[in-house]
Design a protein around this motif. Structure first.
Motif, PDB file in Angstrom:
ATOM      1  N   ASP A  20      -3.369   9.174   7.762  1.00  0.00           N
ATOM      2  CA  ASP A  20      -2.438  10.151   8.319  1.00  0.00           C
ATOM      3  C   ASP A  20      -0.975   9.779   8.098  1.00  0.00           C
ATOM      4  O   ASP A  20      -0.090  10.581   8.370  1.00  0.00           O
ATOM      5  N   ASN A  21      -0.709   8.581   7.613  1.00  0.00           N
ATOM      6  CA  ASN A  21       0.663   8.117   7.400  1.00  0.00           C
ATOM      7  C   ASN A  21       0.973   8.000   5.921  1.00  0.00           C
ATOM      8  O   ASN A  21       0.073   7.959   5.088  1.00  0.00           O
ATOM      9  N   GLN A  22       2.257   7.930   5.593  1.00  0.00           N
ATOM     10  CA  GLN A  22       2.688   7.728   4.213  1.00  0.00           C
ATOM     11  C   GLN A  22       3.099   6.268   4.040  1.00  0.00           C
ATOM     12  O   GLN A  22       3.638   5.646   4.957  1.00  0.00           O
ATOM     13  N   TYR A  23       2.864   5.751   2.831  1.00  0.00           N
ATOM     14  CA  TYR A  23       3.178   4.359   2.522  1.00  0.00           C
ATOM     15  C   TYR A  23       3.901   4.281   1.185  1.00  0.00           C
ATOM     16  O   TYR A  23       3.752   5.154   0.331  1.00  0.00           O
ATOM     17  N   PHE A  24       4.654   3.182   1.030  1.00  0.00           N
ATOM     18  CA  PHE A  24       5.522   3.033  -0.127  1.00  0.00           C
ATOM     19  C   PHE A  24       5.404   1.634  -0.722  1.00  0.00           C
ATOM     20  O   PHE A  24       5.194   0.662  -0.011  1.00  0.00           O
ATOM     21  N   CYS A  25       5.568   1.556  -2.026  1.00  0.00           N
ATOM     22  CA  CYS A  25       5.503   0.286  -2.744  1.00  0.00           C
ATOM     23  C   CYS A  25       6.659  -0.611  -2.310  1.00  0.00           C
ATOM     24  O   CYS A  25       7.812  -0.176  -2.312  1.00  0.00           O
ATOM     25  N   ILE A  27       7.925  -2.960  -3.977  1.00  0.00           N
ATOM     26  CA  ILE A  27       8.714  -3.339  -5.154  1.00  0.00           C
ATOM     27  C   ILE A  27       9.592  -2.190  -5.631  1.00  0.00           C
ATOM     28  O   ILE A  27      10.807  -2.315  -5.731  1.00  0.00           O
ATOM     29  N   CYS A  28       8.986  -1.036  -5.916  1.00  0.00           N
ATOM     30  CA  CYS A  28       9.743   0.075  -6.507  1.00  0.00           C
ATOM     31  C   CYS A  28      10.111   1.165  -5.501  1.00  0.00           C
ATOM     32  O   CYS A  28      10.951   2.015  -5.799  1.00  0.00           O
ATOM     33  N   GLY A  29       9.463   1.169  -4.337  1.00  0.00           N
ATOM     34  CA  GLY A  29       9.778   2.160  -3.312  1.00  0.00           C
ATOM     35  C   GLY A  29       9.083   3.504  -3.491  1.00  0.00           C
ATOM     36  O   GLY A  29       9.254   4.402  -2.678  1.00  0.00           O
ATOM     37  N   ASN A  30       8.287   3.654  -4.543  1.00  0.00           N
ATOM     38  CA  ASN A  30       7.568   4.905  -4.766  1.00  0.00           C
ATOM     39  C   ASN A  30       6.383   5.050  -3.820  1.00  0.00           C
ATOM     40  O   ASN A  30       5.853   4.060  -3.310  1.00  0.00           O
ATOM     41  N   HIS A  31       5.964   6.289  -3.635  1.00  0.00           N
ATOM     42  CA  HIS A  31       4.832   6.598  -2.774  1.00  0.00           C
ATOM     43  C   HIS A  31       3.554   5.982  -3.342  1.00  0.00           C
ATOM     44  O   HIS A  31       3.339   5.999  -4.548  1.00  0.00           O
ATOM     45  N   VAL A  32       2.722   5.401  -2.461  1.00  0.00           N
ATOM     46  CA  VAL A  32       1.421   4.877  -2.862  1.00  0.00           C
ATOM     47  C   VAL A  32       0.331   5.552  -2.044  1.00  0.00           C
ATOM     48  O   VAL A  32       0.576   6.082  -0.957  1.00  0.00           O
ATOM     49  N   ILE A  33      -0.872   5.539  -2.575  1.00  0.00           N
ATOM     50  CA  ILE A  33      -2.026   6.181  -1.945  1.00  0.00           C
ATOM     51  C   ILE A  33      -2.914   5.113  -1.338  1.00  0.00           C
ATOM     52  O   ILE A  33      -3.195   4.087  -1.963  1.00  0.00           O
ATOM     53  N   LEU A  34      -3.375   5.346  -0.126  1.00  0.00           N
ATOM     54  CA  LEU A  34      -4.309   4.446   0.531  1.00  0.00           C
ATOM     55  C   LEU A  34      -5.706   4.708  -0.008  1.00  0.00           C
ATOM     56  O   LEU A  34      -6.171   5.847  -0.024  1.00  0.00           O
TER      57      LEU A  34
END
Length: 66
Positions: A20-25, A27-34
Motif C-alpha cells: 500500500d506504500n510507495q518506495y524509492f531507490c 541510490i537513484c531516487g527512482n520508484h521501485v516495486i515491492l
C-alpha cells in the motif's frame, strides 16, 4: 535490492514493507516495486533498468553466477 526508502526517507526492509506504500531507490531516487511471493526472497526492483548502480554488492555469489 533488499532495502528501499519510504516517502519519509526512512530505510525499509522488503520483509517489513507493504504494497500500500510507495518506495524509492536509495541510490537513484527512482520508484521501485515491492516483490513479495512464495518463491523468492522479498525484495524491491526498479520498474525499468534505470539505476546506474549495479547492486552487485547486494547479490550472493550464486545469484551473480546465474
Amino acid at each position: 535490492m533488499l532495502y528501499a526508502l519510504n516517502r519519509a526517507g526512512f530505510r525499509i526492509d522488503a520483509c517489513e514493507a507493504d504494497r500500500d506504500n510507495q518506495y524509492f531507490c536509495p541510490i537513484c531516487g527512482n520508484h521501485v516495486i515491492l516483490k513479495k511471493g512464495s518463491v523468492n526472497v522479498d525484495h524491491f526492483a526498479h520498474e525499468a533498468n534505470v539505476c546506474e548502480d549495479n547492486w552487485n554488492y547486494d547479490m550472493s555469489e550464486w545469484h551473480k553466477r546465474m
